[in-house]
Every structure is written in C-alpha cells, then in structure tokens.
Design an enzyme around this catalytic site. Structure first.
Site, PDB file in Angstrom:
ATOM      1  N   HIS A  58      28.840  35.213  15.487  1.00  0.00           N
ATOM      2  CA  HIS A  58      28.666  34.080  16.416  1.00  0.00           C
ATOM      3  C   HIS A  58      28.027  34.504  17.745  1.00  0.00           C
ATOM      4  O   HIS A  58      28.358  33.975  18.801  1.00  0.00           O
ATOM      5  CB  HIS A  58      30.020  33.377  16.656  1.00  0.00           C
ATOM      6  N   GLU A  77      37.067  41.000  15.938  1.00  0.00           N
ATOM      7  CA  GLU A  77      36.873  39.596  15.530  1.00  0.00           C
ATOM      8  C   GLU A  77      36.924  39.427  14.006  1.00  0.00           C
ATOM      9  O   GLU A  77      37.039  38.303  13.516  1.00  0.00           O
ATOM     10  CB  GLU A  77      35.539  39.061  16.087  1.00  0.00           C
ATOM     11  N   HIS A 115      36.516  32.837  23.967  1.00  0.00           N
ATOM     12  CA  HIS A 115      36.055  33.962  24.787  1.00  0.00           C
ATOM     13  C   HIS A 115      36.300  33.722  26.272  1.00  0.00           C
ATOM     14  O   HIS A 115      35.461  34.043  27.114  1.00  0.00           O
ATOM     15  CB  HIS A 115      34.571  34.210  24.564  1.00  0.00           C
ATOM     16  N   HIS A 120      31.056  45.516  16.425  1.00  0.00           N
ATOM     17  CA  HIS A 120      30.324  45.535  17.694  1.00  0.00           C
ATOM     18  C   HIS A 120      31.241  45.915  18.845  1.00  0.00           C
ATOM     19  O   HIS A 120      32.440  45.706  18.785  1.00  0.00           O
ATOM     20  CB  HIS A 120      29.585  44.224  17.982  1.00  0.00           C
TER      21      HIS A 120
HETATM   22  C1  DHB Z   1      27.827  39.405  21.478  1.00  0.00           C
HETATM   23  C2  DHB Z   1      28.653  39.264  20.356  1.00  0.00           C
HETATM   24  C3  DHB Z   1      29.786  38.452  20.402  1.00  0.00           C
HETATM   25  O1  DHB Z   1      30.650  38.288  19.353  1.00  0.00           O
HETATM   26  C4  DHB Z   1      30.088  37.748  21.551  1.00  0.00           C
HETATM   27  O2  DHB Z   1      31.156  36.936  21.530  1.00  0.00           O
HETATM   28  C5  DHB Z   1      29.297  37.886  22.679  1.00  0.00           C
HETATM   29  C6  DHB Z   1      28.164  38.709  22.644  1.00  0.00           C
HETATM   30  C7  DHB Z   1      26.589  40.246  21.449  1.00  0.00           C
HETATM   31  O3  DHB Z   1      26.363  41.026  20.502  1.00  0.00           O
HETATM   32  O4  DHB Z   1      25.771  40.132  22.381  1.00  0.00           O
HETATM   33 FE    FE Z   2      32.517  37.123  20.009  1.00  0.00          FE
END
Ligand code: DHB
Ligand code: FE
Length: 278
Positions: free
Chosen positions: A12, A239, A59, A192
């Site tokens: 997302h 997540e 978030h 990530h």
């Molecule tokens: C990014 C990924 C995310 O899941 C998020 O909530 C905000 C930013 C990203 O990779 O930039």
């Molecule tokens: Fe996120």
C-alpha cells in the site's frame, strides 16, 4: 450464511497513489507493478463480491502514538479519506457495511478479542491505494468494513495472535445471517524499512517464504515473534501481520490464483497475492 470467497493482499505504498494521480501506469518504473492488477480485477469481476473486509494498519491518521488500539473495527456507514502527510490525493467517501461490522464485532468479542469499535474512522493510504488499484474506475464500488491492526507502536500482536484474530473474524462472517459474498483485502508489506541504519532493507527470500506459507500453510508463520519479523522483514515489514490476519479470515485450505512480486516500489518489496478457497 455469508461466505468469504477469497483474499487479495497487496502492498500500500503512498507513492502508488501519486503514480495513479499522475497516470504513470505505463511508465517503465511503474508498469511491472501496475501490470499485476488486471488479472485480479478480472477475478473480482467474475466473482462479484458484495462487501470488502479490509485488514490494514493505520499510519497515524486515525490513531496516533498517544492512543493506539491493537485491533480496531469500523462500524460507520461511510469512511472519509484524508492524507496523513504524504501529499497524495484523497478519494470520495467510501460506503460502510455497518450490519457486517457489528456482526464481526459481536463475533470477535464473543471469541475473547476485545476490539475497539469505531463509529467514526478516517482512512489513510493503506485503504485508499488498494481500493484505487482494485477498482480503478470507481475506487469503491463495494461497501467496506475497515479492520486496523497496530503495526506501528510496540508491543505489536504476534503472528499467532493475528492469525487467530483473522480466524475469529472468519467465524463471525460465517455466522452473519446474509447471503453476501465477502472478499478480504489485506494491505501492507512486504519487507521494507523506512528509517534507521537498515533504511531500504528488503529480504526477497523471507518474502517468498511468507507468500508460500500464506498460500499453503499460514500456521507456519506463527513460529515467528514480532522481533523475528522486524529482523527478517524490516521495521515496517511487520505489516505482513495484516496479511496473516486476512489469511485467517479466509481460513482452511486455499488455492493461489495469482501472485506478483516486484522490487522495489519506493522502499518496499511490492507484492500482490490472490487466494481463493480450495
Ligand atoms: C512506504 C511504504 C509503506 O508501507 C508506507 O506505509 C509508507 C511508505 C514506502 O516504501 O515509501
Ligand atoms: Fe505502510
């Protein structure tokens, strides 16, 4: 008796919302990502679900560090989208399905999950970006029940707890006196990390392991602690908890209909997975 017909899980990343606004779907950077959605949309058009249960994490828009429920379920008749700071466009208010919301809330509390019930709930990119990806023409043709899991402020619920929470949601949906066909959409991940020494960290091996386990045997993921997830998937890779809970909603054996994995999108290992009941 309502039926859960499948689970669609997708990353997302906010930048996806920016790319949609700028119509960059055919741009070389974005094409491999956006090209993974037509098969999922074809499946949705054929299966014609009546409602969407969205399992995601907020978030900092609706809940912040001062008050952060572990599990929160929306029970509103509509949900307003708002930008939590990424500067991406908002979408039209999304219709709710309060009857299903209350069936789920009653069911999971009966199953000893003491959720926060929200009769007002703002939705961020974790809801709006997947809706735009799955229903690009309309964004939200179906009513939704938003279910937010804390993946932000530790301590987080464990993979095991999230799988059981999802299973409780699945039982509640099955008990709902309706012939509705429900699709679960889980959002976030995969690996990530947005900040700290390992910013930009991605772990394709662990992502593949998670995708295989979600398809074949989600209980395999319950061996991991939240600390293991941070180590293996990065601070925001936790997540994946949303995907694990969503897989619990689908329950039983699943057939993997479609998968796409593409790195990176922004800082994230992007993935799309479509499972249906085996
Ligand atoms: C990014 C990924 C995310 O899941 C998020 O909530 C905000 C930013 C990203 O990779 O930039
Ligand atoms: Fe996120």
């Amino acid at each position: 008796m309502a039926e859960v017909i499948g689970q669609i899980s997708t990353s997302h990343v906010p930048a996806i919302g920016g790319a949609i606004a700028k119509r960059l779907q055919q741009d070389p950077y974005w094409k491999p990502f956006f090209d993974s959605f037509p098969p999922v949309r074809t499946w949705l058009a054929a299966k014609r679900p009546d409602a969407v249960v969205m399992v995601y994490n907020d978030h900092g828009l609706n809940f912040f560090l001062d008050k952060l429920p572990t599990f929160a379920i929306g029970a509103a008749s509509s949900y307003v989208s708002s930008d939590e700071g990424w500067g991406i466009p908002t979408i039209e208010p999304v219709q709710g399905q309060p009857e299903l919301s209350w069936a789920i809330i009653e069911g999971v509390i009966g199953d000893e999950f003491d959720v926060t019930m929200c009769q007002e709930m703002l939705i961020d990119h974790a809801v709006t970006v997947p809706l735009q990806l799955l229903w690009p023409a309309q964004h939200a043709p179906l009513p939704i029940v938003p279910i937010a899991i804390n993946t932000v402020q530790h301590p987080l619920p464990s993979p095991s707890r999230c799988l059981k929470f999802g299973q409780a949601i699945g039982r509640a949906i099955a008990r709902w006196k309706s012939d509705a066909r429900v699709v679960v959409v889980s959002t976030g991940g995969l690996s990530h990390q947005l900040d700290g020494e390992r910013a930009g960290f991605i772990n394709p091996e662990f992502d593949a392991l998670c995708l295989d386990a979600l398809a074949q045997d989600p209980a395999r993921l319950t061996q991991y602690s939240v600390h293991d997830l941070v180590e293996q998937a990065g601070t925001q890779g936790v997540e994946i908890l949303n995907w694990i809970a969503g897989r619990g909603v689908l329950a039983g054996h699943a057939k993997e209909v479609f998968r796409n994995y593409h790195i990176p999108i922004s800082n994230t290992a992007s993935a799309v997975q479509l499972l249906e009941r085996a």
